[in-house]
Motif scaffolding. Structure first.
Motif, PDB file in Angstrom:
ATOM      1  N   GLU A 222     -18.832  51.594 -17.421  1.00  0.00           N
ATOM      2  CA  GLU A 222     -19.235  51.704 -16.005  1.00  0.00           C
ATOM      3  C   GLU A 222     -18.791  53.044 -15.410  1.00  0.00           C
ATOM      4  O   GLU A 222     -19.515  53.656 -14.633  1.00  0.00           O
ATOM      5  N   HIS A 284     -14.247  48.104 -11.995  1.00  0.00           N
ATOM      6  CA  HIS A 284     -15.048  47.343 -12.967  1.00  0.00           C
ATOM      7  C   HIS A 284     -14.226  46.599 -14.010  1.00  0.00           C
ATOM      8  O   HIS A 284     -14.694  46.357 -15.118  1.00  0.00           O
ATOM      9  N   ARG A 286     -12.251  42.831 -14.419  1.00  0.00           N
ATOM     10  CA  ARG A 286     -12.520  41.508 -13.851  1.00  0.00           C
ATOM     11  C   ARG A 286     -11.217  40.894 -13.332  1.00  0.00           C
ATOM     12  O   ARG A 286     -10.395  40.441 -14.118  1.00  0.00           O
ATOM     13  N   SER A 290     -10.445  34.676  -8.229  1.00  0.00           N
ATOM     14  CA  SER A 290     -11.854  34.311  -8.438  1.00  0.00           C
ATOM     15  C   SER A 290     -12.763  34.732  -7.283  1.00  0.00           C
ATOM     16  O   SER A 290     -13.915  35.097  -7.503  1.00  0.00           O
ATOM     17  N   SER A 291     -12.253  34.708  -6.043  1.00  0.00           N
ATOM     18  CA  SER A 291     -13.140  35.101  -4.934  1.00  0.00           C
ATOM     19  C   SER A 291     -13.389  36.613  -4.945  1.00  0.00           C
ATOM     20  O   SER A 291     -14.493  37.066  -4.649  1.00  0.00           O
ATOM     21  N   LYS A 294     -15.910  37.229  -7.689  1.00  0.00           N
ATOM     22  CA  LYS A 294     -17.268  36.865  -7.261  1.00  0.00           C
ATOM     23  C   LYS A 294     -17.878  37.971  -6.401  1.00  0.00           C
ATOM     24  O   LYS A 294     -19.024  38.366  -6.603  1.00  0.00           O
ATOM     25  N   GLU A 295     -17.086  38.493  -5.467  1.00  0.00           N
ATOM     26  CA  GLU A 295     -17.546  39.588  -4.602  1.00  0.00           C
ATOM     27  C   GLU A 295     -17.927  40.833  -5.398  1.00  0.00           C
ATOM     28  O   GLU A 295     -18.779  41.605  -4.981  1.00  0.00           O
ATOM     29  N   ALA A 296     -17.259  41.032  -6.542  1.00  0.00           N
ATOM     30  CA  ALA A 296     -17.474  42.254  -7.329  1.00  0.00           C
ATOM     31  C   ALA A 296     -18.857  42.280  -7.977  1.00  0.00           C
ATOM     32  O   ALA A 296     -19.349  43.337  -8.368  1.00  0.00           O
ATOM     33  N   LYS A 297     -19.496  41.103  -8.087  1.00  0.00           N
ATOM     34  CA  LYS A 297     -20.857  41.010  -8.648  1.00  0.00           C
ATOM     35  C   LYS A 297     -20.988  41.717 -10.004  1.00  0.00           C
ATOM     36  O   LYS A 297     -21.948  42.456 -10.239  1.00  0.00           O
ATOM     37  N   LEU A 298     -20.024  41.512 -10.867  1.00  0.00           N
ATOM     38  CA  LEU A 298     -20.129  42.057 -12.223  1.00  0.00           C
ATOM     39  C   LEU A 298     -21.105  41.187 -13.013  1.00  0.00           C
ATOM     40  O   LEU A 298     -21.221  39.993 -12.747  1.00  0.00           O
ATOM     41  N   PRO A 299     -21.811  41.769 -13.988  1.00  0.00           N
ATOM     42  CA  PRO A 299     -22.807  40.972 -14.718  1.00  0.00           C
ATOM     43  C   PRO A 299     -22.168  39.768 -15.412  1.00  0.00           C
ATOM     44  O   PRO A 299     -21.017  39.836 -15.842  1.00  0.00           O
ATOM     45  N   GLU A 300     -22.922  38.674 -15.483  1.00  0.00           N
ATOM     46  CA  GLU A 300     -22.470  37.513 -16.259  1.00  0.00           C
ATOM     47  C   GLU A 300     -22.339  37.951 -17.707  1.00  0.00           C
ATOM     48  O   GLU A 300     -23.195  38.660 -18.224  1.00  0.00           O
TER      49      GLU A 300
END
Length: 335
Positions: A222, A284, A286, A290-291, A294-300
């Motif tokens: 990234e 980038h 993880r 957890s919240s 989630k906000e970071a919107k990293l790919p699944e």
């Protein structure tokens, strides 16, 4: 003469006073964090944030110095006397090695939350723009004519995670360790050069133009895409990869000697704070929160834990990476 001696002694006295005063006024405490190779940018943000938080809490000025290199190389340096107050490495085996040497606590995993890992990351592929070799998954890395850039698994946790990610993928796909071994041997036969750490591998791939694909941690891919040269690279997520949970520890031997135990612990505790977890996500990685993750919107990403798929870390280290282990066996054949 008498008078010049008197002047000198007076000057000497005033110099002593001058040098003593600042020490009282600005108690400056410095700690050293020995970290792995591709965490540089993260700690450039974390360290001043910690210093500001500590100043607010205690009124003390502190500074954190950094040392970076291949994770295993760093662990060896600390064992040999590098005066780091904390280590933030990328693989449990590196901390187990330091625990065996009596440098960090034997139960380092229980000293901080989440097995002492403030965040996780995973191994992904960076390919040249437009993906000319059509690389989509691990299978594509063992094809003839594909050149893969990976740092040396002997000195770099980054390289070891790549080896283990490929092993886990092949084991899941083909159902046996023998097939996994063949697969990983083919992959490492496609590696033209072994750098000592992840950042060296990045330079080889991006600046020297070697290789069709770089395998590194997600944050490094990234970073290259965002800051170095996004025009020329794409990131590819394999169908399955390894979860890396980079662990941290106070270097007891050094902290006791330097009387920095409280500060060293506070620094590692800070990594779990909302402020640090937000910085972790910004780079980038993880975050464990957890919240914020989630906000970071990293790919699944579909990942496995080494312990679940391959075995306990201690066994993995012995079987695969010790001198004469599987890694040495598969690479010796190629020389």
């Amino acid at each position: 003469s008498m008078s010049s001696r008197r002047i000198a002694s007076r000057l000497g006295l005033s110099l002593v006073l001058l040098s003593a005063t600042p020490l009282v006024a600005f108690a400056d405490t410095t700690i050293l964090n020995a970290s792995y190779d591709v965490s540089r940018e993260l700690y450039k943000d974390i360290d001043p944030a910690f210093a500001a938080a500590w100043k607010k809490k205690s009124g003390e000025d502190v500074s954190v110095k950094q040392s970076h290199g291949g994770s295993t190389k760093q662990a060896q340096a600390v064992a040999e006397g590098l005066e780091a107050d904390v280590v933030t490495l990328n693989q449990p085996t590196d901390l187990d090695f330091l625990a065996k040497k009596g440098v960090v606590a034997a139960d380092w995993r229980n000293q901080f939350p989440n097995g002492a890992a403030p965040y996780t990351t995973t191994s992904v592929f960076l390919v040249r723009k437009g993906n000319p070799k059509g690389i989509k998954d691990w299978d594509d890395l063992i094809k003839s004519g594909v050149s893969v850039v990976i740092p040396n698994p002997k000195t770099s946790g980054n390289g070891r995670y790549t080896y283990l990610a490929a092993w886990g993928y092949a084991k899941e796909k083909f159902g046996s360790d023998d097939k996994a071994r063949d697969f990983v041997a083919k992959l490492f036969a496609n590696v033209p050069v072994f750098d000592g750490g992840g950042r060296g591998a990045t330079t080889t791939f991006t600046q020297r133009g070697v290789g069709d694909v770089l395998v590194s941690f997600e944050n490094e891919a990234e970073l290259i895409k965002a800051e170095v040269d996004g025009q020329n690279f794409d990131i590819v997520y394999p169908s399955l990869s390894v979860e890396a949970a980079p662990p941290v520890a106070v270097v007891q031997r050094v902290a006791e000697k330097r009387k920095t135990q409280a500060l060293a612990k506070a620094y590692l505790d800070f990594l779990y704070s909302d402020e640090a977890q937000t910085l972790i996500a910004k780079h980038h990685f993880r975050p464990q929160n957890s919240s914020i993750l989630k906000e970071a919107k990293l790919p699944e990403v579909h990942t496995f834990k080494v312990e679940d798929k391959i075995g306990p870390w201690e066994t993995v280290q012995k079987t695969h990476f010790a001198d004469g282990g599987v890694y040495d066996q598969i690479t010796a054949k190629q020389n």
